[in-house]
Design a protein around this motif. Structure first.
Motif, PDB file in Angstrom:
ATOM      1  N   ARG A  57       0.824  -1.206   0.000  1.00 20.50           N
ATOM      2  CA  ARG A  57       0.000   0.000   0.000  1.00 20.50           C
ATOM      3  C   ARG A  57       0.860   1.259   0.000  1.00 20.50           C
ATOM      4  N   MET A  58       1.886   1.271   0.828  1.00 20.60           N
ATOM      5  CA  MET A  58       2.737   2.465   0.899  1.00 20.60           C
ATOM      6  C   MET A  58       3.455   2.700  -0.434  1.00 20.60           C
ATOM      7  N   VAL A  59       4.021   1.630  -0.977  1.00 20.93           N
ATOM      8  CA  VAL A  59       4.749   1.775  -2.248  1.00 20.93           C
ATOM      9  C   VAL A  59       3.776   2.194  -3.359  1.00 20.93           C
ATOM     10  N   ASP A  60       2.597   1.602  -3.311  1.00 23.85           N
ATOM     11  CA  ASP A  60       1.577   1.907  -4.306  1.00 23.85           C
ATOM     12  C   ASP A  60       1.217   3.402  -4.276  1.00 23.85           C
ATOM     13  N   TRP A  61       1.110   3.966  -3.094  1.00 22.15           N
ATOM     14  CA  TRP A  61       0.827   5.402  -2.994  1.00 22.15           C
ATOM     15  C   TRP A  61       2.025   6.238  -3.428  1.00 22.15           C
ATOM     16  N   LEU A  62       3.182   5.818  -2.932  1.00 24.08           N
ATOM     17  CA  LEU A  62       4.377   6.643  -3.161  1.00 24.08           C
ATOM     18  C   LEU A  62       4.793   6.696  -4.624  1.00 24.08           C
ATOM     19  N   ARG A  63       4.461   5.655  -5.382  1.00 25.27           N
ATOM     20  CA  ARG A  63       4.898   5.694  -6.781  1.00 25.27           C
ATOM     21  C   ARG A  63       3.962   6.547  -7.634  1.00 25.27           C
ATOM     22  N   ARG A  64       2.850   6.957  -7.088  1.00 25.45           N
ATOM     23  CA  ARG A  64       1.959   7.873  -7.820  1.00 25.45           C
ATOM     24  C   ARG A  64       2.443   9.301  -7.625  1.00 25.45           C
ATOM     25  N   PRO A  65       2.472  10.075  -8.689  1.00 25.25           N
ATOM     26  CA  PRO A  65       3.029  11.422  -8.563  1.00 25.25           C
ATOM     27  C   PRO A  65       2.154  12.381  -7.748  1.00 25.25           C
ATOM     28  N   VAL A  66       2.789  13.414  -7.243  1.00 26.23           N
ATOM     29  CA  VAL A  66       2.070  14.544  -6.656  1.00 26.23           C
ATOM     30  C   VAL A  66       2.358  15.718  -7.594  1.00 26.23           C
ATOM     31  N   PRO A  67       1.535  15.862  -8.640  1.00 22.92           N
ATOM     32  CA  PRO A  67       1.891  16.791  -9.709  1.00 22.92           C
ATOM     33  C   PRO A  67       1.920  18.258  -9.298  1.00 22.92           C
ATOM     34  N   HIS A  99       7.921  23.665  -8.640  1.00 21.72           N
ATOM     35  CA  HIS A  99       7.586  22.277  -8.334  1.00 21.72           C
ATOM     36  C   HIS A  99       7.362  21.567  -9.669  1.00 21.72           C
ATOM     37  N   LYS A 100       7.963  20.404  -9.862  1.00 26.69           N
ATOM     38  CA  LYS A 100       7.864  19.732 -11.166  1.00 26.69           C
ATOM     39  C   LYS A 100       6.702  18.738 -11.203  1.00 26.69           C
ATOM     40  N   ASN A 101       6.035  18.733 -12.320  1.00 23.95           N
ATOM     41  CA  ASN A 101       4.970  17.758 -12.567  1.00 23.95           C
ATOM     42  C   ASN A 101       5.498  16.763 -13.589  1.00 23.95           C
ATOM     43  N   PRO A 102       5.612  15.474 -13.205  1.00 24.10           N
ATOM     44  CA  PRO A 102       6.244  14.514 -14.112  1.00 24.10           C
ATOM     45  C   PRO A 102       5.473  14.282 -15.408  1.00 24.10           C
ATOM     46  N   TRP A 103       4.199  14.588 -15.432  1.00 25.84           N
ATOM     47  CA  TRP A 103       3.443  14.308 -16.659  1.00 25.84           C
ATOM     48  C   TRP A 103       2.932  15.581 -17.325  1.00 25.84           C
ATOM     49  N   ASN A 104       3.527  16.689 -16.989  1.00 28.32           N
ATOM     50  CA  ASN A 104       3.076  17.956 -17.548  1.00 28.32           C
ATOM     51  C   ASN A 104       3.378  17.997 -19.045  1.00 28.32           C
ATOM     52  N   LYS A 105       2.325  17.916 -19.870  1.00 31.77           N
ATOM     53  CA  LYS A 105       2.616  17.903 -21.303  1.00 31.77           C
ATOM     54  C   LYS A 105       2.308  19.271 -21.910  1.00 31.77           C
ATOM     55  N   PRO A 106       3.040  19.645 -22.947  1.00 30.60           N
ATOM     56  CA  PRO A 106       2.774  20.965 -23.541  1.00 30.60           C
ATOM     57  C   PRO A 106       1.373  20.993 -24.161  1.00 30.60           C
ATOM     58  N   ILE A 107       0.738  22.152 -24.135  1.00 30.86           N
ATOM     59  CA  ILE A 107      -0.574  22.261 -24.760  1.00 30.86           C
ATOM     60  C   ILE A 107      -0.581  23.463 -25.692  1.00 30.86           C
ATOM     61  N   LYS A 108      -1.551  23.443 -26.573  1.00 30.81           N
ATOM     62  CA  LYS A 108      -1.682  24.553 -27.503  1.00 30.81           C
ATOM     63  C   LYS A 108      -2.652  25.557 -26.914  1.00 30.81           C
ATOM     64  N   PHE A 109      -2.217  26.793 -26.836  1.00 35.28           N
ATOM     65  CA  PHE A 109      -3.151  27.821 -26.372  1.00 35.28           C
ATOM     66  C   PHE A 109      -3.242  28.900 -27.433  1.00 35.28           C
ATOM     67  N   ARG A 110      -4.234  29.769 -27.295  1.00 37.15           N
ATOM     68  CA  ARG A 110      -4.413  30.827 -28.286  1.00 37.15           C
ATOM     69  C   ARG A 110      -3.355  31.888 -28.043  1.00 37.15           C
ATOM     70  N   THR A 111      -2.481  32.073 -29.006  1.00 41.10           N
ATOM     71  CA  THR A 111      -1.353  32.985 -28.807  1.00 41.10           C
ATOM     72  C   THR A 111      -1.787  34.420 -29.068  1.00 41.10           C
ATOM     73  N   TYR A 112      -0.909  35.323 -28.667  1.00 36.76           N
ATOM     74  CA  TYR A 112      -1.190  36.734 -28.906  1.00 36.76           C
ATOM     75  C   TYR A 112      -1.341  37.010 -30.401  1.00 36.76           C
ATOM     76  N   ALA A 113      -0.506  36.367 -31.215  1.00 35.24           N
ATOM     77  CA  ALA A 113      -0.550  36.608 -32.662  1.00 35.24           C
ATOM     78  C   ALA A 113      -1.928  36.256 -33.231  1.00 35.24           C
ATOM     79  N   GLU A 114      -2.470  35.119 -32.797  1.00 30.99           N
ATOM     80  CA  GLU A 114      -3.802  34.730 -33.279  1.00 30.99           C
ATOM     81  C   GLU A 114      -4.850  35.734 -32.819  1.00 30.99           C
TER      82      GLU A 114
END
Lengths: 549, 331
Positions: free
Chosen positions: B50-60, B297-312
């Motif tokens: 149980r402890m290992v199972d919790w600990l291996r899950r990220p705290v993003p 603080h680092k998020n291990p699964w933080n993936k880049p996303i597309k947002f509406r840029t100033y140019a658009e």
């Protein structure tokens, strides 16, 4: 008021006469057997199909929670279960909080919605149990051995309806987490459930429409750049009328030292606009080199109430714009959810902000080391520092027509830990400040009842119930100290507390902190001030009387 | 009522199994050796899992619940425990939770009165009951360690003396025995007496309370009433320490009831809410630091996303912006 709101006497009758578990009444039924129903006043309208399409969320369609058929997509159980599994892998909080609740009941009477409705499923422990019971069913062994032992349930349509109802009767205010010995934060569970409900098209228009607007125009209200500027310019005129001082904000100006971002409610909504006037006066007073962006013209982040990706997407504009304009750092206005996102998520999601400099106050030279990484400073920190260093000329007597109390907004309190700065400022800009009772302020503060995107007109009955604990605490200081002004540092509060006060405490008005700062500021070249920013007469400053200073 | 009676019946049934098993079927080897080893294995492996199972899950994200003033300006006093910004602050925060039940100490009770009016009163009974329950159990468990060592260390002797300093009975009466029974009664009665608690309690909430009551009652009965011969018990316990699989000596079947219920608790532990014992040390809202604006603080699964840029954005509004004298990038 709203047609979705019963008369006060009816609601009072319901509070006093309707049996509820809060008053020690127990029906003998198990919680999962207790009925609930959607009716006018207790749900927010679902998002319009075109809004959902615009955002690229699934299952756009016309429907109402009162319908028999919710037009769910095929295989919706699998969609929800898979999404839940994914999130259990991605968030330790969710998994841990589902596993380790001991149902000690410490949270039971802490939720404002439970206190206001008496509905047991609003006890945080049971709100989470709505999910926990389904989660437990994924481990069916125990349930098979002893039926009913752990209270597991199948994810059927009734359960889904319950999720939709009760996770939109949670404002993610985290008050329960303060009392939980395990630190379980029901807001985390609410955030996840709302995110997965989105996947089958269960949402609310009061959240998604602003999100869509914010994405396109930069702010929730969908205000296009020229209108945005016009509105602030009309505030500039109002300031000149009241004070005789012409302030001069700039827009999208490259090379400014500081980018100022505040919720758009401060630019358009009453009474938020008076707070905006306060900011503008303050910046003029200290000669700040700042600019306001029409593109990043929203601080509040309603994406937070839909999904992690959407929150990130809306928030990304702040850094993007700061980089484009070449400012040194960002100053953030008074807002609750905005600061929850800025404080807890922004740097992680959209940082590192290494193109900005560590914030330093250009007036006092104070380094804001606590914002070293995000490069974003809260205006209460900024102003408190100015006052402490004697950089503002303030005349607190100008707020003598107000008797104030302070409402800690939940996000700033329990999601950030800011308690002293606003109180310090308030004590310096007015002479009459009285705290509400101790179990209702600071980390134990009560939500306005309308946070997290349920500030909708059609939800008014629930809002008045959920906001009752807050209103009740205000009533105490109203009776004891004749308080008539509720000061806050959150834009949602400025929108949601006025109807709450009108309903429960007529005669109490809602103010932003910097509105009072604006009143108290003694500006260079100002005319004799007789009215506050609302053009209400100030006590002791009437025409013809000698100024006491 | 069913959800209270079922767990009572379950515990009674569980108590009967070893009694019948040893008294009539002579299965003392099964209940004295096989089951205790198996249960210990399940407890250790299950809890670690149980402890290992919790600990291996990220705290993003940094989601600390701030219940006190954050670190901000130099002249504003930070509440280091309630809004920790250094690891040792958070350690004190978590330990004060574990050892003193800090959050429960804050507990109050809301009452809806005529008016309508909400009133809040101090309500520390849960804090007191919970604290007495957990601390008594800890002392009792530590006290039992004397069975497992030929020469218990001075700490355990001191503990035993301190616990029995009232010295009113023969053998000396342990206060924790009474305290834990009092606390258990309070915790059960609280669940039954309060409407909110009655509604939110499940069988899984009553079961461990009754199970522990069963263990305590069997233990007390052995010590003060049935008077079990402790020498073979000590031999058995010393045998466990040496991983010996030899058969236990002649011990009354009441002992096997005590031991079997403990084994049931051990097996139940990792699969139930009792794992809160481990969870409390790693609860993200409590162990994290409130320094998320100061330190990335680092998020291990933080993936880049597309947002509406100033140019658009400018492309859509350029003409309107120009008319309103808002600076634009492209003319």
């Amino acid at each position: 008021m709203s047609k979705y709101l019963p008369k006060q006497s009816e609601l009072v009758k319901e509070f006093e006469e309707k049996p509820s578990v809060l008053k020690g009444d127990y029906e003998g039924r198990e919680w999962w057997e207790m009925p609930f129903e959607f009716r006018e006043g207790n749900f927010c309208f679902p998002a319009k199909p075109e809004v959902i399409k615009d955002l690229g969320f699934p299952n756009p369609r016309k429907w109402q929670p009162t319908d028999d058929d919710w037009k769910l997509p095929d295989g919706w159980q699998k969609i929800l279960k898979d999404a839940m599994k994914e999130r259990l892998k991605k968030y330790r909080s969710l998994k841990l909080y589902l596993d380790s609740c001991v149902r000690c009941g410490a949270c039971a009477d802490k939720c404002h919605f439970f206190l206001g409705t008496g509905d047991p499923k609003n006890m945080p422990v049971l709100r989470a149990e709505l999910v926990r019971s389904v989660y437990r069913n994924d481990f069916p062994m125990v349930e098979k051995i002893l039926k009913g032992f752990a209270g597991a349930r199948k994810l059927d349509e009734k359960v889904l309806r319950e999720w939709y109802m009760y996770f939109y009767q949670c404002t993610e205010c985290r008050r329960c987490s303060v009392f939980c010995p395990m630190g379980i934060d029901t807001a985390e569970i609410t955030i996840m459930v709302r995110e997965i409900l989105q996947l089958v098209g269960l949402n609310n228009n009061w959240i998604l429409a602003p999100v869509s607007n914010c994405n396109r125009t930069g702010n929730h209200l969908g205000i296009e750049p020229h209108t945005f500027v016009q509105n602030i310019e009309s505030l500039v005129d109002d300031i000149e009328d009241v004070t005789g001082v012409k302030v001069n904000p700039t827009f999208n100006r490259k090379g400014a030292e500081i980018l100022f971002i505040t919720p758009s409610g401060d630019v358009f909504g009453d009474p938020g606009v008076y707070t905006m006037m306060g900011y503008l006066l303050l910046f003029h007073h200290i000669g700040l080199d700042y600019t306001i962006s029409t593109y990043a013209s929203e601080g509040g982040n309603f994406g937070f109430f839909t999904s992690n990706d959407m929150m990130k997407k809306l928030n990304a504009k702040m850094y993007h714009e700061a980089k484009r304009l070449g400012v040194k750092w960002i100053l953030g206005g008074e807002c609750g959810h905005m600061w929850r996102v800025v404080h807890q998520y922004m740097d992680t999601m959209n940082g590192p902000a290494d193109f900005l400099e560590e914030p330093v106050s250009p007036v006092t030279g104070t380094k804001f080391t606590n914002a070293r990484a995000t490069k974003m400073v809260h205006i209460a920190e900024f102003t408190a520092d100015l006052i402490k260093n004697g950089k503002l000329r303030l005349d607190p007597k100008r707020n003598d027509h107000l008797r104030t109390t302070f409402h800690d907004s939940c996000n700033v309190a329990r999601g950030m830990g800011m308690f002293e700065e606003p109180r310090y400022i308030l004590n310096k800009v007015c002479n009459s400040f009285h705290e509400m009772p101790e179990n209702t302020i600071r980390e134990q503060t009560f939500c306005c009842g309308s946070g997290s995107g349920i500030n909708a007109e059609e939800y008014m009955e629930m809002r008045m119930k959920g906001g009752f604990p807050r209103a009740n605490a205000v009533r105490h200081v109203r009776e004891k100290h004749k308080v008539d002004s509720l000061v806050t540092i959150c834009a949602i509060d400025r929108a949601s507390l006025p109807p709450l006060m009108r309903y429960w405490n007529p005669g109490v008005s809602v103010y932003g902190l910097h509105e009072l700062v604006g009143n108290a500021l003694v500006m260079d070249g100002e005319k004799k001030r007789t009215e506050d920013l609302r053009e209400d007469p100030m006590a002791g400053f009437e025409d013809g009387e000698e100024d006491e200073d | 009522m069913k959800k209270i009676l079922m767990p009572v019946a379950a515990v009674a049934l569980l108590a009967l199994i070893p009694y019948v098993g040893v008294e009539y079927a002579g299965l003392s080897y099964l209940f004295g050796v096989v089951i205790p080893y198996s249960a210990t294995l399940v407890l250790v492996a299950g809890f670690l899992f149980r402890m290992v199972d919790w600990l291996r899950r990220p705290v993003p994200f940094t989601i600390v619940s701030t219940t006190g003033q954050e670190k901000s300006l130099d002249w504003i006093r930070q509440d280091k425990i309630e809004s920790p910004s250094k690891p040792w602050h958070a350690a004190v925060r978590v330990l004060s939770e574990v050892l003193l039940f800090r959050s429960l100490f804050r507990n109050n009770r809301a009452e809806l009165r005529k008016g309508p009016d909400l009133a809040y009163g101090s309500h520390k009974w849960l804090w007191l009951g919970g604290l007495v329950f957990h601390w008594s159990l800890l002392v009792i468990v530590l006290r039992h360690s004397r069975f497992f060592f030929l020469e218990p260390g001075p700490f355990f002797q001191f503990l035993e003396q301190a616990d029995s300093f009232l010295d009113v009975t023969v053998p000396a009466f342990f206060m924790t025995d009474a305290l834990v029974l009092a606390a258990l009664s309070f915790l059960v009665l609280r669940r039954i007496g309060d409407a909110k608690m009655r509604l939110l309690s499940l069988q899984t909430d009553y079961f461990p309370l009754f199970l522990i009551t069963g263990i305590v009652v069997a233990g007390i009965a052995m010590r003060y009433f049935a008077k079990i011969d402790v020498m073979p018990v000590k031999d058995l316990a010393l045998g466990y320490m040496k991983f010996s699989f030899s058969a236990p000596g002649d011990i009354g079947s009441l002992f096997y009831v005590h031991l079997f219920l403990i084994c049931v608790l051990a097996v139940y532990f990792p699969f139930s809410k009792l794992v809160h014992m481990g969870a409390i040390f790693i609860s993200p809202t409590r162990v994290q630091l409130n320094n998320s604006r100061e330190k990335r603080h680092k998020n291990p699964w933080n993936k880049p996303i597309k947002f509406r840029t100033y140019a658009e954005y400018e492309d859509e509004y350029r003409e309107k912006m120009k008319k309103a004298n808002i600076p634009v990038e492209k003319e």
